[in-house]
Design a protein around this motif. Sequence first.
Motif, PDB file in Angstrom:
ATOM      1  N   ASN A   1       0.805  -1.226   0.000  1.00 57.07           N
ATOM      2  CA  ASN A   1       0.000   0.000   0.000  1.00 57.07           C
ATOM      3  C   ASN A   1       0.836   1.274   0.000  1.00 57.07           C
ATOM      4  OD1 ASN A   1      -2.146   1.800   0.322  1.00 57.07           O
ATOM      5  ND2 ASN A   1      -2.147   1.542   2.535  1.00 57.07           N
TER       6      ASN A   1
ATOM      7  N   ASN B   1       3.228   4.317   4.518  1.00 55.42           N
ATOM      8  CA  ASN B   1       4.429   4.908   5.136  1.00 55.42           C
ATOM      9  C   ASN B   1       5.243   5.684   4.112  1.00 55.42           C
ATOM     10  OD1 ASN B   1       4.871   4.162   8.117  1.00 55.42           O
ATOM     11  ND2 ASN B   1       4.082   2.276   7.212  1.00 55.42           N
TER      12      ASN B   1
ATOM     13  N   ALA C   1       9.906   0.294   3.691  1.00 59.72           N
ATOM     14  CA  ALA C   1       8.583   0.707   4.162  1.00 59.72           C
ATOM     15  C   ALA C   1       7.570  -0.344   3.721  1.00 59.72           C
ATOM     16  CB  ALA C   1       8.232   2.080   3.616  1.00 59.72           C
TER      17      ALA C   1
ATOM     18  N   MET D   1       8.504  -6.596   1.924  1.00 59.93           N
ATOM     19  CA  MET D   1       8.288  -7.875   2.587  1.00 59.93           C
ATOM     20  C   MET D   1       9.196  -8.980   2.041  1.00 59.93           C
ATOM     21  SD  MET D   1       6.216  -6.809   4.805  1.00 59.93           S
ATOM     22  CE  MET D   1       5.465  -8.217   5.609  1.00 59.93           C
TER      23      MET D   1
ATOM     24  N   ILE E   1      10.884  -0.040   9.221  1.00 55.52           N
ATOM     25  CA  ILE E   1       9.834   0.095  10.243  1.00 55.52           C
ATOM     26  C   ILE E   1       9.201  -1.263  10.433  1.00 55.52           C
ATOM     27  CG2 ILE E   1       7.965   0.825   8.668  1.00 55.52           C
ATOM     28  CD1 ILE E   1       7.286   2.816  11.131  1.00 55.52           C
TER      29      ILE E   1
ATOM     30  N   PRO F   1       6.201  -3.482  12.673  1.00 55.59           N
ATOM     31  CA  PRO F   1       4.978  -3.256  13.439  1.00 55.59           C
ATOM     32  C   PRO F   1       4.930  -4.006  14.771  1.00 55.59           C
ATOM     33  CG  PRO F   1       4.537  -4.778  11.651  1.00 55.59           C
ATOM     34  CD  PRO F   1       5.974  -4.379  11.519  1.00 55.59           C
TER      35      PRO F   1
END
Length: 209
Positions: free
Chosen positions: A11, A14, A86, A89, A107, A109
């Motif tokens: 998405n 960030n 950001a 994955m 970053i 989570p």
Amino acid sequence: RCRVVVLISGNGSNLQAIIDGCDDTLTADVVGVISNKPDAYGLVRAHHSEIDTSCVIAHSDETREQYDARLLEAINKYQPDLVVLAGFMRILSDGFVEQFTGKMLNIHPSLLPKYPGLHTHQRAIDAGDSEHGASVHFVTPELDSGPVVLQAKVPVYPGDDVATLSERVHEQEHAIYPMVVKWFSQQRLVMKDGKAYLDNELIGEQGYA
Ligand code: GAR
């Protein structure tokens, strides 16, 4: 100004926060966005801001090192001062990470060192944690284990599910990541001997406080 390349897989909320933060602070520019997924919405965000994009899509028959070599080439075209992960994955090989020692941020989570890896929101809920959050850290070869720069905490409420909790965490991510990018671009944030320093002060294990 600090040249920033942002790596994404999805998405890109960030990424958006960092683009907006760079517009505000004028100490850094996102000069390129690289995705491993061709349909990542973050690529659309980059186009809206007239930022150059590239896709480095994994081939089924290549090794991690081969992929990372292609990724390295794509990044180096932008001559960045900072590489920002950001929501990218993919696990990165040690050799790749070592190319960017002290110049790559991620970053994650969770309140590291809690919950490295995947499914962090579900794990926090399952553990009955009363607080959860996000961490910005320098990237070192060991997954999600580099020195933490800044954390943001959020409460976990009874009845939270992954959707409600991750939304609360995301909001905090959008506050802390641009701030850390700004610190780096102002040359106030450095990694030395595997530790993070802000204005020459050692940052504690839970991030700058
Ligand atoms: C963010 O919540 C980030 O912390 C997480 O992916 C999301 C990306 O959202 N990163 C990881 O899980 C890394 N292992 P975004 O694409 O909207 O920025």
